[in-house]
Design an enzyme around this catalytic site. Structure first.
Site, PDB file in Angstrom:
ATOM      1  N   LYS A 170       0.841  -1.214   0.000  1.00  0.00           N
ATOM      2  CA  LYS A 170       0.000   0.000   0.000  1.00  0.00           C
ATOM      3  C   LYS A 170       0.869   1.255   0.000  1.00  0.00           C
ATOM      4  CE  LYS A 170      -3.594   2.710   0.280  1.00  0.00           C
ATOM      5  NZ  LYS A 170      -4.489   2.968   1.408  1.00  0.00           N
ATOM      6  N   LYS A 238      -0.207  11.790   5.711  1.00  0.00           N
ATOM      7  CA  LYS A 238      -0.092  10.687   6.684  1.00  0.00           C
ATOM      8  C   LYS A 238       0.639   9.498   6.056  1.00  0.00           C
ATOM      9  CE  LYS A 238      -3.566   7.679   7.215  1.00  0.00           C
ATOM     10  NZ  LYS A 238      -3.057   6.293   7.195  1.00  0.00           N
TER      11      LYS A 238
END
Lengths: 296, 296
Positions: A170, A238
């Site tokens: 990811k 983030k």
């Protein structure tokens, strides 16, 4: 899914539709959410609500608990912190973490409990349509146990390796997304500054070597100056922080990543965090990069 | 094309098949090349050869001359230098420049003669298959005059604007390509260093937001460590220099572009210029970026 008890922690934009897909597939879905409204809405739709994380863990027993939260710290707190799932977690229970959680943390969690990291790509649209791309890390037996649930919410499901491998994949995805948005922004803005229409350029480039989903979707947003989220810049930041943490931990040195990280940090620090991440385009339009305040 | 006289200067990997397509379409194609062998080979295939650029210009008269060269300086020399086309060029002749030539230079050339900048994307494969993507800049009447020729060698032809706009678009394309190759390289190498198979990661990412032609084609080369060109790193560097020149001339400030430029400069300076541009991957494998000499 009929007869299965599934816990679901975190009913945000992604979690809310995913929990409902599991309910629609016949499972008894027991939800918990920090703020009450999403849990109350789930109850109105026929899902069950636990008053506490411990209650949720007790009711699920040796079943599966899905966790869909934004921040690694919050995952750690709700699972392993005081009053967290861990206090009543059956040793045979399995946790599926759908969030994008840090790699070192994921490996730690997987040493303590049965855990599959299953971060998803496809956004809110994919969660609603139940066609998410899911990158799974964890032991084969845990992956196989999770698979029927993953198949309810996802379309392309890949077991990429051991615990943490799903998160690594990811973050690889997010690294490409973060840097391709930047590349497309520069290319289109350079064309505009040179007096060439960016929409025409985007069209002319499609189908060639510069073709990408980012050029297609985010490039179109840049041409139209439509930066309503979508995927917020704060969320991208983030993930940029997590990929920097990973890169450092595995010894990947990259001046490109350092530069990219600095850009996203500054973009969000300058107050653009609630824009879609394609809004990074504005640093080339408004001089954000050079300390000049932009105005949207 | 039958009855048309077309000049063709530059019979490299791209020009040689393009000139032959025009011949096959019925035009009388008169070629010139600095080294004799490609011109001799063209004669064997039925094309006509001019002994000098002036002879070529005279024979074409008020027709069209295609130019397909690598470097802006060479274009300028062969067209406007001593003994160049310009000395015998008919004022009504039209020059089609298929190369990736600098934007300021292109604008200068177009002030002197009838000129369309028509850089192509699609590489040698596209030139052979006559399905190149072509981005055209120039006056409408010159574009319309060039179009029948462009349609012989290309498939997707876009008139993007005035003189130089084709080159701007091509450089936008190359900027995205240069930076996306870098992004894919970091992502796949980060995964490998974290113990995840890069081929599996590439497959898992396809179809998601990270999808691109670069991930597909160049990502596959990185996974297989196959850096036979293809598109050489030196050519990519040439285009990176042109995009930096353009960015500066239009006032685009970008730390990302500066970083990208430094990477490509160092990669070629360290002796990797003859590799395919996907070989940039090696800077993350071999520490080229950190001054450590790599070995292939």
């Amino acid at each position: 899914m009929t007869g299965n008890k599934i816990g679901f922690v975190g009913l945000g934009n992604m979690g809310a539709p995913m929990a409902r897909h599991l309910h629609a597939a016949g499972a008894e879905v027991i939800v918990w959410n920090r703020s009450p409204e999403p849990a109350e809405a789930a109850v109105r739709d026929g899902l069950s609500r636990a008053k506490s994380l411990q209650e949720l863990a007790e009711r699920v027993g040796d079943g599966v608990i899905c966790v869909n939260l934004t921040l690694t710290d919050v995952v750690e707190k709700l699972v392993f912190g005081e009053g967290g799932l861990h206090e009543k977690l059956d040793p045979d229970a399995l946790i599926i973490d759908f969030g994008t959680t840090g790699v070192p943390a994921t490996k730690r969690f997987a040493e303590k409990v049965n855990w599959v990291d299953s971060p998803v790509s496809g956004g809110e649209v994919g969660a609603k349509a139940a066609n998410l791309t899911i990158m799974v890390g964890g032991a084969v037996e845990n992956f196989e146990r999770a698979l029927p649930i993953l198949e309810v919410v996802g379309e392309k499901i890949t077991h990429v390796g051991e615990s943490g491998a799903g998160q690594v994949t990811k973050l690889a995805n997010q690294l490409i997304v973060a840097q391709t948005i930047d590349a497309v922004a520069q290319a289109l803005r350079m064309a505009e500054l040179a007096g060439v229409d960016s929409g025409t350029v985007r069209e002319a480039l499609r189908g060639g070597f510069a073709e990408s989903r980012i050029l297609d979707l985010h490039g179109d947003r840049m041409v139209r100056r439509d930066f309503e989220p979508g995927g917020k810049a704060t969320w991208q930041l983030k993930d940029v922080r997590l990929m920097c943490e990973l890169a450092e931990s595995v010894g990947l040195k990259s001046s490109t990543l350092e530069n990219s990280s600095a850009l996203w940090e500054k973009f969000v620090a300058d107050g653009y965090g609630d824009l879609d991440h394609s809004g990074l385009f504005l640093i080339y339009e408004e001089g954000v990069q050079n300390g000049v305040e932009g105005n949207i």
